[in-house]
Scaffold this active site. Structure first.
Site, PDB file in Angstrom:
ATOM      1  N   VAL A  74     -15.772  22.346 -22.447  1.00 46.12           N
ATOM      2  CA  VAL A  74     -15.800  21.150 -23.304  1.00 46.12           C
ATOM      3  C   VAL A  74     -14.662  20.200 -22.932  1.00 46.12           C
ATOM      4  CG1 VAL A  74     -15.682  20.290 -25.683  1.00 46.12           C
ATOM      5  CG2 VAL A  74     -16.979  22.353 -25.175  1.00 46.12           C
ATOM      6  N   CYS A  75     -13.508  20.759 -22.608  1.00 46.40           N
ATOM      7  CA  CYS A  75     -12.360  19.918 -22.245  1.00 46.40           C
ATOM      8  C   CYS A  75     -12.626  19.142 -20.956  1.00 46.40           C
ATOM      9  CB  CYS A  75     -11.093  20.755 -22.103  1.00 46.40           C
ATOM     10  SG  CYS A  75     -10.563  21.501 -23.664  1.00 46.40           S
ATOM     11  N   THR A  76     -13.289  19.779 -20.000  1.00 49.36           N
ATOM     12  CA  THR A  76     -13.615  19.087 -18.755  1.00 49.36           C
ATOM     13  C   THR A  76     -14.609  17.965 -19.013  1.00 49.36           C
ATOM     14  OG1 THR A  76     -13.110  21.027 -17.433  1.00 49.36           O
ATOM     15  CG2 THR A  76     -14.533  19.373 -16.414  1.00 49.36           C
TER      16      THR A  76
ATOM     17  N   ALA B 178     -12.540  15.200 -20.609  1.00 47.74           N
ATOM     18  CA  ALA B 178     -11.657  14.562 -19.624  1.00 47.74           C
ATOM     19  C   ALA B 178     -12.456  13.688 -18.660  1.00 47.74           C
ATOM     20  CB  ALA B 178     -10.876  15.623 -18.867  1.00 47.74           C
TER      21      ALA B 178
END
Length: 156
Positions: free
Chosen positions: A50-52, A55
């Site tokens: 999810v963070c990728t 970002a």
């Protein structure tokens, strides 16, 4: 027993802090207040799913953010080396700051969810005050989309 920091809200002043970026350079928030709108997003972990997505959405909208006068900044507890690897792997053109003890995360009052630090985005106006805030743990893409919509529509 120590009181936990209050969660910052629209109208609150941005806390003053200094952290190290992915290139090992000092980043002091005071040097940027009043020069740009600041889009600060807290995310749990470099190179997680999810963070990728989150970002990369900020990356894909980076030109639109800069055209609207905003500087994008990602913050988490990852190391400088981890941030450098993340920025290089996913071609992230913006600043990633290492907050190893989550001091800045706690200054903003971002709450942990289950076993991870929270995912939250703040837009700081030219006046140094929080103008917009968005929290959604599993909706990484929405952070960039909603912040961009706000930045494009705001005068401050």
């Amino acid at each position: 027993m120590a009181q936990s920091k209050k969660h910052l809200a629209v109208g609150d002043a941005v806390p003053v802090f200094s952290l190290t970026d992915q290139d090992g350079k000092a980043f002091n928030i005071k040097d940027h207040i009043g020069k740009h709108k600041l889009v600060i997003f807290f995310y749990p972990k470099d190179q997680s799913m999810v963070c990728t997505k989150e970002a990369c959405q900020f990356r894909d909208s980076f030109k639109e953010f800069t055209d609207a006068g905003a500087k994008v900044i990602g913050i988490n507890s990852g190391t400088v080396a981890s941030h450098k690897a993340f920025a290089e792997a996913d071609k992230l053109p913006y600043t990633l700051l290492s907050d190893p003890d989550n001091k800045v995360l706690n200054m903003f009052g971002v709450k942990s969810k289950m076993f991870m630090t929270g995912r939250e985005t703040f837009v700081i106006g030219l006046d140094g005050k929080i103008a917009y805030q968005h929290a959604a743990m599993m909706e990484g893409k929405a952070h960039s989309d909603n912040a961009l919509q706000f930045v494009k529509g705001s005068k401050n």
